[in-house]
Motif scaffolding. Structure first.
Motif, mmCIF file in Angstrom:
data_model
loop_
_atom_site.group_PDB
_atom_site.id
_atom_site.type_symbol
_atom_site.label_atom_id
_atom_site.label_comp_id
_atom_site.label_asym_id
_atom_site.label_seq_id
_atom_site.Cartn_x
_atom_site.Cartn_y
_atom_site.Cartn_z
ATOM 1 N N LEU A 178 -1.436 0.834 -8.009
ATOM 2 C CA LEU A 178 -2.331 0.543 -7.114
ATOM 3 C C LEU A 178 -2.400 -1.420 -6.056
ATOM 4 O O LEU A 178 -2.289 -1.076 -5.427
ATOM 5 C CB LEU A 178 -3.545 0.753 -7.133
ATOM 6 N N THR A 179 -2.430 -2.171 -7.015
ATOM 7 C CA THR A 179 -2.332 -3.279 -6.568
ATOM 8 C C THR A 179 -0.797 -3.652 -5.695
ATOM 9 O O THR A 179 -0.628 -4.306 -4.749
ATOM 10 C CB THR A 179 -2.327 -4.585 -7.394
ATOM 11 N N ALA A 180 0.443 -3.032 -6.619
ATOM 12 C CA ALA A 180 1.467 -2.975 -5.733
ATOM 13 C C ALA A 180 1.495 -2.275 -4.476
ATOM 14 O O ALA A 180 2.576 -2.636 -3.584
ATOM 15 C CB ALA A 180 2.500 -2.763 -7.000
ATOM 16 N N ARG A 181 1.425 -1.651 -4.639
ATOM 17 C CA ARG A 181 0.608 -0.927 -3.089
ATOM 18 C C ARG A 181 0.041 -0.703 -1.533
ATOM 19 O O ARG A 181 0.405 -1.502 -0.569
ATOM 20 C CB ARG A 181 -0.030 0.703 -3.647
ATOM 21 N N VAL A 182 -0.917 -1.092 -1.892
ATOM 22 C CA VAL A 182 -1.938 -2.867 -1.583
ATOM 23 C C VAL A 182 -2.588 -3.833 -1.452
ATOM 24 O O VAL A 182 -3.166 -4.378 -2.487
ATOM 25 C CB VAL A 182 -3.206 -1.723 -1.036
ATOM 26 N N PRO A 183 -1.405 -4.593 -1.071
ATOM 27 C CA PRO A 183 -1.916 -6.072 -1.108
ATOM 28 C C PRO A 183 -3.518 -6.807 -0.702
ATOM 29 O O PRO A 183 -4.036 -5.612 -0.619
ATOM 30 C CB PRO A 183 -1.115 -6.967 -0.193
ATOM 31 N N ALA A 184 -3.450 -7.595 -1.703
ATOM 32 C CA ALA A 184 -4.944 -8.217 -1.792
ATOM 33 C C ALA A 184 -5.129 -8.927 -0.654
ATOM 34 O O ALA A 184 -4.675 -9.217 0.196
ATOM 35 C CB ALA A 184 -5.615 -9.458 -2.842
ATOM 36 N N PRO A 185 -6.371 -9.012 0.115
ATOM 37 C CA PRO A 185 -6.881 -9.030 1.429
ATOM 38 C C PRO A 185 -6.478 -10.771 1.217
ATOM 39 O O PRO A 185 -6.469 -11.744 0.110
ATOM 40 C CB PRO A 185 -8.002 -9.009 1.374
#
Length: 188
Positions: A178-185
Motif C-alpha cells: 500500500l505505501t509503495a502504491r500510494v505515496p505519502a502526502p
C-alpha cells in the motif's frame, strides 16, 4: 483522509481458539506492529474492527479488554505508530446484533466517527467475514495469510470472498504494497 481498517486477532496479533483474555495472552504477530507504523508514516490512519464475543460469553470483562488494547497501543507507539481507534463487537454469535462481522455495523460506526467515504478505505483481515463486513460498506478487501488465513496459503480463494480481494503474506506485506502504491502526502 486515508484509512485502513484492520481486524485484530490473526491480523495484528496471534489468534487463539481459547480467546485472548488477558494482556499476557496478547502477542503481536512478527512485523505487524512495524507495519502499522509504516502505514502511519505513509499518511494512513488505522482503525481496528474486532469481534470480541468473549465478552458476551463471559470469558473476560471490559477492563481486561481495555488492558489488552492499552498493551497494543503502547507497543505500536514504541515503534512510532498509532492506532486511531478500536471498535469492537461485544456480543456472542447468537445475539443477532448488527455489529458482529460479517455484519457491517462496526464499519458503519467507523465511517461515521471519521466522516470518511469507506469506498476509499482498505479492510485487512484473516477471514472471509472480516472482508465481507468491510466490502458491504464499500471497503477495498485485503486478505492476510496469517491467523485463520494461513489455511489458504497456496490455494485459490474459496467462494464467498468479495470480488477484487487482494492476498498478502501478512500485514507487513500489505503495508509495503500500500505505501509503495500510494505515496505519502507532501508537506506544503
Amino acid at each position: 483522509m486515508k484509512l485502513v481498517i484492520l481486524d485484530r486477532d490473526g491480523t495484528i496479533n496471534v489468534d487463539s481458539d481459547e480467546f485472548i483474555k488477558t494482556p499476557e495472552e496478547w502477542q503481536p504477530l512478527p512485523g505487524a506492529l512495524e507495519a502499522i507504523a509504516r502505514l502511519n508514516h505513509g499518511g494512513w490512519h488505522v482503525a481496528v474492527a474486532s469481534n470480541q464475543s468473549g465478552l458476551g460469553r463471559g470469558l473476560f470483562d471490559v477492563a481486561s479488554l481495555n488492558a489488552i488494547h492499552a498493551k497494543m497501543h503502547k507497543a505500536v507507539a514504541a515503534l512510532g505508530g498509532r492506532i486511531d481507534a478500536v471498535f469492537y463487537c461485544p456480543h456472542s454469535p447468537d445475539e443477532g446484533c448488527q455489529c458482529r462481522k460479517p455484519a457491517p455495523g462496526l464499519f458503519e460506526q467507523i465511517g461515521e466517527r471519521f466522516g470518511v467515504d469507506l469506498r476509499t478505505a482498505h479492510v485487512v483481515g484473516d477471514t472471509v467475514r472480516d472482508l465481507q463486513a468491510g466490502a458491504a460498506v464499500g471497503c477495498l478487501p485485503n486478505l492476510v495469510l496469517t491467523g485463520k488465513g494461513e489455511s489458504l496459503r497456496g490455494k485459490p480463494l474459496p467462494e464467498g470472498f468479495p470480488e477484487g480481494t487482494r492476498v498478502h503474506r501478512d500485514l507487513a506485506a500489505f503495508a509495503e504494497w500500500l505505501t509503495a502504491r500510494v505515496p505519502a502526502p507532501r508537506a506544503p
